[in-house]
Design a protein around this motif. Structure first.
Motif, PDB file in Angstrom:
ATOM      1  N   GLU A  87       3.997  14.343  -5.001  1.00  0.00           N
ATOM      2  CA  GLU A  87       3.781  13.947  -6.395  1.00  0.00           C
ATOM      3  C   GLU A  87       4.445  14.940  -7.338  1.00  0.00           C
ATOM      4  O   GLU A  87       5.005  14.566  -8.371  1.00  0.00           O
ATOM      5  CB  GLU A  87       2.288  13.830  -6.668  1.00  0.00           C
ATOM      6  N   ASP A 102       8.642   1.726  -1.660  1.00  0.00           N
ATOM      7  CA  ASP A 102       7.184   1.625  -1.588  1.00  0.00           C
ATOM      8  C   ASP A 102       6.511   2.981  -1.772  1.00  0.00           C
ATOM      9  O   ASP A 102       5.424   3.071  -2.345  1.00  0.00           O
ATOM     10  CB  ASP A 102       6.766   1.017  -0.244  1.00  0.00           C
ATOM     11  N   LYS A 103       7.149   4.047  -1.279  1.00  0.00           N
ATOM     12  CA  LYS A 103       6.557   5.392  -1.411  1.00  0.00           C
ATOM     13  C   LYS A 103       6.559   5.837  -2.871  1.00  0.00           C
ATOM     14  O   LYS A 103       5.567   6.387  -3.372  1.00  0.00           O
ATOM     15  CB  LYS A 103       7.329   6.384  -0.545  1.00  0.00           C
ATOM     16  N   THR A 142       6.574   3.877  -5.502  1.00  0.00           N
ATOM     17  CA  THR A 142       5.596   3.052  -6.222  1.00  0.00           C
ATOM     18  C   THR A 142       4.174   3.530  -5.957  1.00  0.00           C
ATOM     19  O   THR A 142       3.352   3.638  -6.890  1.00  0.00           O
ATOM     20  CB  THR A 142       5.753   1.581  -5.800  1.00  0.00           C
ATOM     21  N   THR A 143       3.849   3.823  -4.703  1.00  0.00           N
ATOM     22  CA  THR A 143       2.492   4.247  -4.350  1.00  0.00           C
ATOM     23  C   THR A 143       2.121   5.545  -5.059  1.00  0.00           C
ATOM     24  O   THR A 143       1.027   5.670  -5.631  1.00  0.00           O
ATOM     25  CB  THR A 143       2.378   4.435  -2.821  1.00  0.00           C
ATOM     26  N   LEU A 183       1.685   4.926  -8.890  1.00  0.00           N
ATOM     27  CA  LEU A 183       0.416   4.253  -9.202  1.00  0.00           C
ATOM     28  C   LEU A 183      -0.764   5.199  -9.014  1.00  0.00           C
ATOM     29  O   LEU A 183      -1.732   5.179  -9.792  1.00  0.00           O
ATOM     30  CB  LEU A 183       0.250   3.017  -8.312  1.00  0.00           C
ATOM     31  N   ASN A 184      -0.694   6.031  -7.992  1.00  0.00           N
ATOM     32  CA  ASN A 184      -1.749   7.012  -7.740  1.00  0.00           C
ATOM     33  C   ASN A 184      -1.885   7.973  -8.921  1.00  0.00           C
ATOM     34  O   ASN A 184      -2.984   8.244  -9.415  1.00  0.00           O
ATOM     35  CB  ASN A 184      -1.432   7.785  -6.455  1.00  0.00           C
ATOM     36  N   LEU A 219      -6.001   2.280  -1.963  1.00  0.00           N
ATOM     37  CA  LEU A 219      -4.726   2.514  -2.630  1.00  0.00           C
ATOM     38  C   LEU A 219      -3.603   1.719  -1.965  1.00  0.00           C
ATOM     39  O   LEU A 219      -3.631   1.518  -0.741  1.00  0.00           O
ATOM     40  CB  LEU A 219      -4.366   4.004  -2.586  1.00  0.00           C
ATOM     41  N   PRO A 220      -2.615   1.255  -2.753  1.00  0.00           N
ATOM     42  CA  PRO A 220      -1.467   0.570  -2.131  1.00  0.00           C
ATOM     43  C   PRO A 220      -0.698   1.539  -1.250  1.00  0.00           C
ATOM     44  O   PRO A 220      -0.599   2.730  -1.552  1.00  0.00           O
ATOM     45  CB  PRO A 220      -0.637   0.113  -3.337  1.00  0.00           C
ATOM     46  N   SER A 221      -0.167   1.023  -0.161  1.00  0.00           N
ATOM     47  CA  SER A 221       0.546   1.859   0.795  1.00  0.00           C
ATOM     48  C   SER A 221       2.006   1.452   0.856  1.00  0.00           C
ATOM     49  O   SER A 221       2.367   0.344   0.453  1.00  0.00           O
ATOM     50  CB  SER A 221      -0.102   1.715   2.182  1.00  0.00           C
ATOM     51  N   TYR A 222       2.846   2.338   1.324  1.00  0.00           N
ATOM     52  CA  TYR A 222       4.244   1.968   1.538  1.00  0.00           C
ATOM     53  C   TYR A 222       4.439   1.678   3.019  1.00  0.00           C
ATOM     54  O   TYR A 222       3.774   2.222   3.884  1.00  0.00           O
ATOM     55  CB  TYR A 222       5.198   3.069   1.061  1.00  0.00           C
ATOM     56  N   ARG A 223       5.359   0.761   3.292  1.00  0.00           N
ATOM     57  CA  ARG A 223       5.610   0.326   4.664  1.00  0.00           C
ATOM     58  C   ARG A 223       6.751   1.117   5.286  1.00  0.00           C
ATOM     59  O   ARG A 223       7.674   1.531   4.601  1.00  0.00           O
ATOM     60  CB  ARG A 223       5.973  -1.169   4.690  1.00  0.00           C
TER      61      ARG A 223
END
Length: 501
Positions: A9, A37-38, A40-41, A44-45, A225-229
């Motif tokens: 972060e 995705d990372k 974005t996660t 958002l966090n 929390l949303p995760s990245y794939r």
């Protein structure tokens, strides 16, 4: 004031600082080298803690189809026709150059529609010289950039997007973008005004050995929390489905049968009692092969049974088609038009001691059709036959209902139909619960004596069916264009769920 930050972060905040405190997610992906995705996660966090602000925007993007890319290289077909008509003071349609046969009707129709020329007695005459239109300018613009945003286009070009979509030269899609901005708290963290507590997501050996574990904060695991794939290798979902269909047939006690893709008319048509003047055998429906142009036939005795069945019915109780059967026509080679050719080869090789028997196949077939959103020239069929003295239509319906039930379609219905080589015949429809629709998937029936007796030596009930799985796959996966099944869209392939049945 104290805030907790992961090492990643903090890296994201520094990347934002470098970009003047504000950037879209794709710019941060490029800056950090992380997956989308990372980014974005993490954003958002941090937005939940007021360190950054995330604004979601939806934009319409436009890109060229394969046909559009072809026209970007060669020019629209109407433009190529116009140039030849102007250069030669008129040109015969049959003598047009650099225009494929399938492009000619398209180009001529748009030539007339745009008022660029007239067609008289098979000749094209130009109506004058015309500058590039908005459609040509848009194709050039998209080709130069790969894809463009709808909002970037001037009004003149924006109006022509609908026309190019109707010609299937462009495709459009909505893309979600996230604008990530530093808040006052985020700037404070970077200036050092806010005390940062290092937060770690896992306890490592280095943390323990160095003693740093005493000064860090262990992050709580939040499953909400949303995760990245992480992209992993997998089979194409279409291949997964075909394998699943195979498993279903095997579980129902069927044995797989196989046959060649390069087939002769004898097995593809003649052995199925399809007359040699049937429209399905025309060039517009069938891919005939130039080399080798002829194939080998089975034994003369077997071929003669087929000949007699066509000419006078042989001993089947039929009067046949009443024409002179041509052995040279039967030798012609083609790409098989249905997997039923595999079924008749299997029946011809079947021995009396092997009865009763149940077989299935899953294989590619070919039809001479122009690919569009509902048609492919190469597609799959699943075929099945049951050879049994006691078999009847109730068994046929029962097998198909059980097959579809195992594929996830609880209801199936059947309607009387006509097919050249089965009698009685049925059309098969299944109910698709998510859409509330009945969809037609294929045909079924009992092979006629004119098919069975020459192959097996006697008339015995043979249940048969041929089904096309593409339509049910399109519905289940929400595909609007059947060509998406064979396109290498990695994002779609990664996100496609497993067929659960």
């Amino acid at each position: 004031m104290k805030v907790r930050l992961l090492e990643g972060e903090m890296q994201l905040l520094k990347a934002l600082e470098k970009l003047n405190g504000e950037a879209y997610d794709e710019r941060l992906v490029s800056e950090t080298g992380w997956p989308s995705d990372k980014v974005t996660t993490m954003a958002l966090n941090m937005s939940e803690r007021g360190i950054v602000k995330v604004s979601v925007e939806e934009e319409v993007w436009i890109w060229l189809t394969d046909e559009g890319l072809r026209y970007a290289r060669m020019g629209l077909p109407e433009r190529r026709i116009l140039e030849q008509a102007m250069a030669k003071g008129g040109v015969e349609i049959s003598k047009l150059e650099r225009v494929e046969d399938w492009e000619k009707p398209i180009g001529l129709a748009w030539l007339r529609r745009k008022g660029w020329g007239v067609i008289r007695g098979g000749r094209v005459e130009a109506a004058g010289e015309f500058p590039k239109g908005a459609d040509e300018k848009l194709i050039e613009l998209i080709a130069s950039k790969g894809k463009v945003r709808l909002t970037e286009l001037p009004e003149e070009l924006r109006k022509t997007v609908k026309t190019l979509r109707s010609r299937r030269l462009v495709e459009t899609g909505k893309v979600t973008r996230r604008l990530i901005s530093l808040t006052e708290l985020g700037w404070g963290v970077l200036r050092g005004d806010v005390e940062v507590l290092e937060e770690v997501s896992r306890l490592t050996r280095d943390l323990i050995v160095s003693g740093r574990w005493r000064s860090v904060v262990l992050k709580k695991y939040d499953v909400s929390l949303p995760s990245y794939r992480i992209p992993i290798g997998r089979l194409h979902f279409w291949r997964d489905i075909l394998n699943h269909i195979r498993r279903v047939w095997v579980e129902m006690g069927f044995k797989e049968m196989e046959g060649p893709i390069l087939e002769t008319c004898f097995w593809d048509y003649d052995a199925l009692y399809v007359p040699q003047d049937h429209p399905a055998r025309d060039l517009q429906d069938t891919f005939y092969v130039k080399t080798p142009g002829r194939g080998r036939l089975p034994s003369p005795e077997f071929v003669d049974k087929i000949r007699q069945t066509h000419e006078d019915g042989w001993t089947t109780g039929s009067i046949g088609w009443g024409y002179k059967w041509d052995v040279e026509e039967a030798k012609r080679t083609l790409l098989r038009t249905h997997t039923t050719a595999v079924s008749v080869r299997t029946l011809a090789a079947l021995k009396e001691a092997e009865l009763p028997a149940k077989f299935f196949s899953v294989g590619r077939v070919f039809r001479n059709e122009k690919p569009d959103r509902t048609h492919l020239c190469e597609f799959y069929q699943t075929e099945g036959i049951v050879v049994d003295e006691n078999a009847n239509m109730k068994h046929l319906v029962g097998y198909l209902k059980e097959f579809f039930k195992r594929l996830g379609f609880p209801e199936a219905r059947f309607r009387p139909a006509y097919f050249p080589y089965t009698e009685p015949s049925l059309e098969v429809e299944v109910y698709h619960p998510p859409t509330g629709r009945w969809i037609e998937l294929g045909g079924a029936g009992i092979f006629r004596p004119e098919v069975v007796k020459p192959l097996l030596g006697r008339d015995i009930p043979v249940l048969a069916w041929g089904l096309g799985p593409e339509r049910m796959v399109m519905l289940n996966y929400g595909l609007k264009d059947i060509r998406e099944l064979v396109m290498n869209d990695l994002e779609m392939l990664r996100r496609a769920p497993v067929w659960m049945g």
